[in-house]
Enzyme design. Structure first.
Site, mmCIF file in Angstrom:
data_model
loop_
_atom_site.group_PDB
_atom_site.id
_atom_site.type_symbol
_atom_site.label_atom_id
_atom_site.label_comp_id
_atom_site.label_asym_id
_atom_site.label_seq_id
_atom_site.Cartn_x
_atom_site.Cartn_y
_atom_site.Cartn_z
ATOM 1 N N ASP A 63 1.035 -1.323 0.221
ATOM 2 C CA ASP A 63 0.137 -0.072 -0.116
ATOM 3 C C ASP A 63 1.020 1.356 -0.004
ATOM 4 O OD1 ASP A 63 -2.578 -1.553 0.370
ATOM 5 O OD2 ASP A 63 -1.796 -2.176 2.266
ATOM 6 N N ASP A 65 0.547 5.084 1.351
ATOM 7 C CA ASP A 65 -0.145 6.165 1.906
ATOM 8 C C ASP A 65 0.402 7.558 1.630
ATOM 9 O OD1 ASP A 65 -1.746 4.121 2.753
ATOM 10 O OD2 ASP A 65 -0.711 3.890 4.701
ATOM 11 N N ASP A 142 3.227 6.120 15.581
ATOM 12 C CA ASP A 142 3.655 5.181 16.433
ATOM 13 C C ASP A 142 5.234 4.920 16.432
ATOM 14 O OD1 ASP A 142 3.617 3.879 14.048
ATOM 15 O OD2 ASP A 142 2.133 2.413 14.511
#
Length: 436
Positions: A63, A65, A142
């Site tokens: 993916d 992003d 994170d």
């Protein structure tokens, strides 16, 4: 170096194109179109997160992003092929055929009083839609390895938290105070294990130390979300490493309490060997691009719990068939309090377990019925795993492997073997001596 609500962060660093391996050829056409379109409209646009991390270590991202200073509404106005999603975390999805490019606005950790940032009294983040700068966005992510930004304007990598060095050193490190970050979102503990397994990274000591103590916080997470996390942990091609990581960090006993207890009490270690053999097999299937059913996965992970429950019921005098059904129902019901296992997976999971007792049976009618069962193939694969772990089911494996090709021949061979064994076992008749 500047002070923030989470941590002290170093002065932003820009890694020039010649000092990193990322090429536009490795970025999907859809992601490039979004990056250039946002840039042309006057917005900052960066490839961010796992895609940047993976490209730096030579992996192909699944993916792509994008982070931007454009609001979700501004993104939607630029792309007719987009839709806005999410309440807890509002963002835009730009659709190019089968590819979906996720576009998120820079977030801030501050609460501006608008109600768009909401936390649980225990510190868990419930809503996070306060927008900010790229620096604020970086420190609220994170792990440092996930806080790297690839700039389309000059093809550099922007690093605000020291993530570039951590990726080079293959270490996973939380941004900010680990306990606070885990309390904001307990699932981060599972993400730490999963990313370490996937990337072959170590977990920094300060990031790993609080996990065993805070593991019970996972009970606050939604069971449906934990089900999705399990699929990511075990069906991404790194299931065995993820299992070992959960064990090491004290998370397995929270996610699968009955299985963990059963394996701990199994002195021979056979139950754990079955699980590990199954996860290795699952990893091999994923690597070969072969499908793996969640029903088979959970049949494997909960097999120790089922065996333990079955033994307890049989020891109390419950009839074998009834004990099997009750054990399957009991384990499934107890597990649902932690992980929301959908019925479309829990029912075939139980069928895989119950079919194991049919494999020693060789009567023709039973053989035909077992072969025609819709879950036969999965149950047979499970039997093969059990034999690989214990070596005590070789005869069953051989018979049912042959029976799939020619049931009549397999039954004939079995009958011949049985007859031979009966002949060898029969006592020799002694001849009576004639009396004089």
């Amino acid at each position: 170096m500047t002070q923030t609500s989470h941590t002290l962060i170093p002065t932003p660093r820009s890694i020039a194109r010649e000092d990193h391996p990322i090429s536009r050829k490795s970025i999907s056409p859809g992601a490039l179109r979004v990056l250039y379109r946002l840039r042309e409209a006057g917005h900052g646009a960066f490839l961010v997160g796992g895609a940047v991390r993976d490209l730096l270590i030579g992996l192909a991202p699944k993916d792509f992003d994008i982070a931007t200073d454009a609001t979700p509404e501004e993104v939607k106005a630029l792309f007719r092929n987009s839709r806005l999603i999410g309440r807890r975390f509002r963002l835009a999805h730009v659709v190019f055929g089968r590819e979906i490019v996720e576009v998120a606005t820079f977030r801030s950790n501050a609460d501006d009083g608008s109600g768009d940032r909401e936390t649980h009294e225990g510190g868990r983040l419930l809503r996070d839609n306060v927008y900010g700068s790229i620096e604020e966005d970086a420190i609220r992510r994170d792990f440092t390895a996930n806080a790297l930004y690839y700039a389309i304007e000059d093809f550099s990598v922007r690093d605000y938290v020291g993530g570039f060095e951590d990726v080079q050193n293959r270490v996973l490190k939380l941004i900010g105070d680990p306990e606070q970050r885990y309390r904001e979102d307990p699932v981060r503990m599972l993400r730490a294990v999963r990313l370490a397994a996937k990337l072959d990274f170590s977990i920094a000591p300060e990031t790993a130390t609080p996990i065993p103590r805070l593991a019970p916080l996972l009970h606050e997470a939604a069971p449906a979300r934990l089900f999705e996390e399990c699929l990511k942990l075990f069906l991404s091609g790194h299931g065995e490493a993820s299992f070992l990581g959960l064990e090491q960090q004290g998370l397995l006993a929270v996610m699968f309490p009955e299985s963990a207890a059963a394996m701990a009490n199994n002195r021979s270690g056979a139950l754990r060997r079955v699980v590990l053999a199954g996860l290795r097999n699952t990893d091999a299937r994923v690597a070969a691009d072969e499908p793996v059913s969640p029903a088979f996965l959970f049949a494997l992970l909960l097999w120790p719990a089922y065996c333990h429950a079955l033994m307890g019921l049989q020891a109390s005098g419950t009839h074998a068939a009834e004990a099997q059904r009750r054990a399957a129902d009991r384990v499934t019901l107890h597990q649902l309090t932690t992980i929301a296992l959908p019925r479309r997976f829990s029912v075939p999971m139980q069928e895989i377990w119950l079919l194991q007792t049919r494999f020693p049976m060789r009567q023709r009618k039973r053989v035909v019925r077992t072969l025609s069962h819709p879950r036969f193939r999965a149950a047979f694969d499970f039997l093969v795993l059990r034999d690989a772990a214990s070596g005590s089911h070789a005869e069953d494996v051989t018979f049912w492997r042959d029976a799939q090709d020619d049931p009549d021949h397999a039954l004939a061979v079995q009958q011949s073997q049985d007859a031979s064994e009966d002949t060898e076992a029969a006592p020799r008749r002694r001849r009576r001596r004639r009396r004089a």
